[in-house]
Design an enzyme around this catalytic site. Structure first.
Site, PDB file in Angstrom:
ATOM      1  N   ILE A 157      11.413   7.245  -9.256  1.00 41.95           N
ATOM      2  CA  ILE A 157      12.480   8.254  -9.275  1.00 41.95           C
ATOM      3  C   ILE A 157      12.853   8.598 -10.715  1.00 41.95           C
ATOM      4  CG2 ILE A 157      14.865   8.764  -8.573  1.00 41.95           C
ATOM      5  CD1 ILE A 157      14.332   6.973  -6.079  1.00 41.95           C
ATOM      6  N   ARG A 237      22.485   3.053  -7.222  1.00 41.84           N
ATOM      7  CA  ARG A 237      23.375   2.233  -6.410  1.00 41.84           C
ATOM      8  C   ARG A 237      24.700   2.040  -7.124  1.00 41.84           C
ATOM      9  NH1 ARG A 237      20.675   3.326  -2.732  1.00 41.84           N
ATOM     10  NH2 ARG A 237      19.496   1.967  -1.350  1.00 41.84           N
ATOM     11  N   GLU A 266      30.261   1.134  -0.221  1.00 41.59           N
ATOM     12  CA  GLU A 266      30.228   2.381   0.560  1.00 41.59           C
ATOM     13  C   GLU A 266      30.612   2.129   2.025  1.00 41.59           C
ATOM     14  OE1 GLU A 266      26.349   4.284  -1.656  1.00 41.59           O
ATOM     15  OE2 GLU A 266      26.484   4.488   0.505  1.00 41.59           O
ATOM     16  N   HIS A 284      26.422  10.008  -0.760  1.00 45.38           N
ATOM     17  CA  HIS A 284      25.076   9.415  -0.584  1.00 45.38           C
ATOM     18  C   HIS A 284      24.096  10.386   0.098  1.00 45.38           C
ATOM     19  CE1 HIS A 284      22.925   5.274  -0.519  1.00 45.38           C
ATOM     20  NE2 HIS A 284      22.034   6.266  -0.603  1.00 45.38           N
ATOM     21  N   GLY A 286      21.316  11.528  -1.531  1.00 48.58           N
ATOM     22  CA  GLY A 286      20.048  11.523  -2.294  1.00 48.58           C
ATOM     23  C   GLY A 286      18.820  11.859  -1.461  1.00 48.58           C
TER      24      GLY A 286
HETATM   25  C1  DGY Z   1      17.393   4.665  -0.276  1.00 48.88           C
HETATM   26  O1  DGY Z   1      16.380   4.914   0.379  1.00 48.88           O
HETATM   27  O2  DGY Z   1      17.527   3.603  -0.871  1.00 48.88           O
HETATM   28  C2  DGY Z   1      18.436   5.730  -0.307  1.00 48.88           C
HETATM   29  O3  DGY Z   1      19.532   5.358  -1.044  1.00 48.88           O
HETATM   30  C3  DGY Z   1      18.823   6.090   1.123  1.00 48.88           C
HETATM   31  O4  DGY Z   1      19.470   7.320   1.095  1.00 48.88           O
END
Ligand code: DGY
Length: 318
Positions: A157, A237, A266, A284, A286
């Site tokens: 990422i 996170r 969360e 959240h 993402g």
């Molecule tokens: C993950 O896959 O770790 C993401 O945070 C889930 O949305």
């Protein structure tokens, strides 16, 4: 005989149908968030669990799982919610879902950095309340183009964020446990320690996983290494950030603005974050695209399928 799988969260319809074609499955039709005890009871005498990031599966919970459970397929790339060592000690394989959410999460990271730096939250309020007029000094933000971006955690990422940031003309710096090959670095500048990375970062992208070593890695001391007015984005996170230290840095101008999609504990959000204006919050999101969520559940299912057909699942993490 079909293996029995306990699924902790509601999945997209096609993913649930696929699971049902392969296994004897108990689904969570109401999408209730189970307590650890409900997961222990619900999965009694099952062969595997398909879990998600919202399920805290710690050593105590694992010790109470039926001995029949042989695999936990987490439907997420992060697996900080599961004690993978305790699972291993009990003979339980744990898998995650890398790759499939890299692009969606990197996209959100850019949104967080832009939303924070360009004061999107304040802009939205001004527009919504019709309380604005254009002027030369109205809601001036910090421009992202051509700045130095520090990336903390240059995994898949982090590298996808770097690729996008280059389109903004940004100079990429990074810190990682080890230096990447020049192929993977793709022109990014390596910093052996956090201090050196933070001193260079005008924008900072948090992309490291939640582990014992990264808990509260962004704290009063490490924040002090930053230049004044740094913009920070966190799509990784919440545990990586000491929230009290961040609130102080947002108030004293060390941090210009903070964009975040993930939280300590969360879905709770630190109450001070809700009072500050120089913050851009998302719940959240993402990996929240239809394609990505489908892929995540598909990949978790594939890990279960491989495991029960005697193959090593491609995403085994313990
Ligand atoms: C993950 O896959 O770790 C993401 O945070 C889930 O949305």
């Amino acid at each position: 005989m079909k293996k029995k799988i306990f699924v902790t969260r509601k999945l997209l319809k096609e993913n649930e149908e696929k699971l049902q074609s392969l296994f004897e499955v108990t689904l969570n039709k109401d999408d209730k968030i189970f307590t650890p005890q409900e997961i222990i009871d619900g999965s009694k005498n099952y062969d595997g669990i398909l879990s998600s990031v919202t399920d805290p599966i710690n050593a105590d919970t694992i010790s109470k799982f039926s001995n029949s459970i042989k695999i936990i397929a987490n439907g997420a790339v992060g697996f900080g919610n599961i004690d993978i060592q305790a699972a291993k000690a009990k003979g339980i394989t744990v898998t995650n879902t890398p790759d499939v959410l890299t692009d969606a999460t990197a996209d959100i990271q850019i949104l967080l950095l832009l939303g924070a730096s360009r004061r999107a939250y304040e802009g939205r309020i001004a527009a919504e309340t019709q309380n604005w007029k254009w002027s030369f000094d109205f809601l001036l933000g910090k421009q992202m183009s051509n700045k130095r971006l520090g990336i903390l955690g240059m995994g898949r990422i982090g590298r996808a964020v770097a690729k996008r940031a280059k389109a903004f003309g940004m100079e990429i710096h990074y810190h990682n446990r080890s230096k990447l090959s020049s192929d993977l670095e793709d022109g990014a500048i390596y910093h052996k320690d956090i201090k050196s990375l933070f001193e260079k970062s005008e924008f900072l992208s948090i992309n490291c996983p939640a582990t014992l070593e990264t808990k509260n890695l962004i704290n009063k001391e490490t924040l002090s290494y930053l230049e004044e007015n740094t913009v920070i984005g966190n799509a990784a996170r919440g545990d990586v950030v000491d929230d009290d230290a961040m609130v102080e840095a947002l108030k004293n101008g060390k941090v210009f603005a903070y964009g975040l999609d993930v939280y300590n504990g969360e879905p709770k959000i630190h109450p001070e974050y809700l009072k500050l204006k120089n913050i851009f919050l998302l719940p959240h999101l993402g990996s929240a695209t239809k394609r990505t969520r489908w892929d995540m559940a598909y990949r978790a299912t594939k890990n279960l399928e491989d495991f029960f057909s005697g193959k090593k699942p491609q995403d085994q993490v313990n």
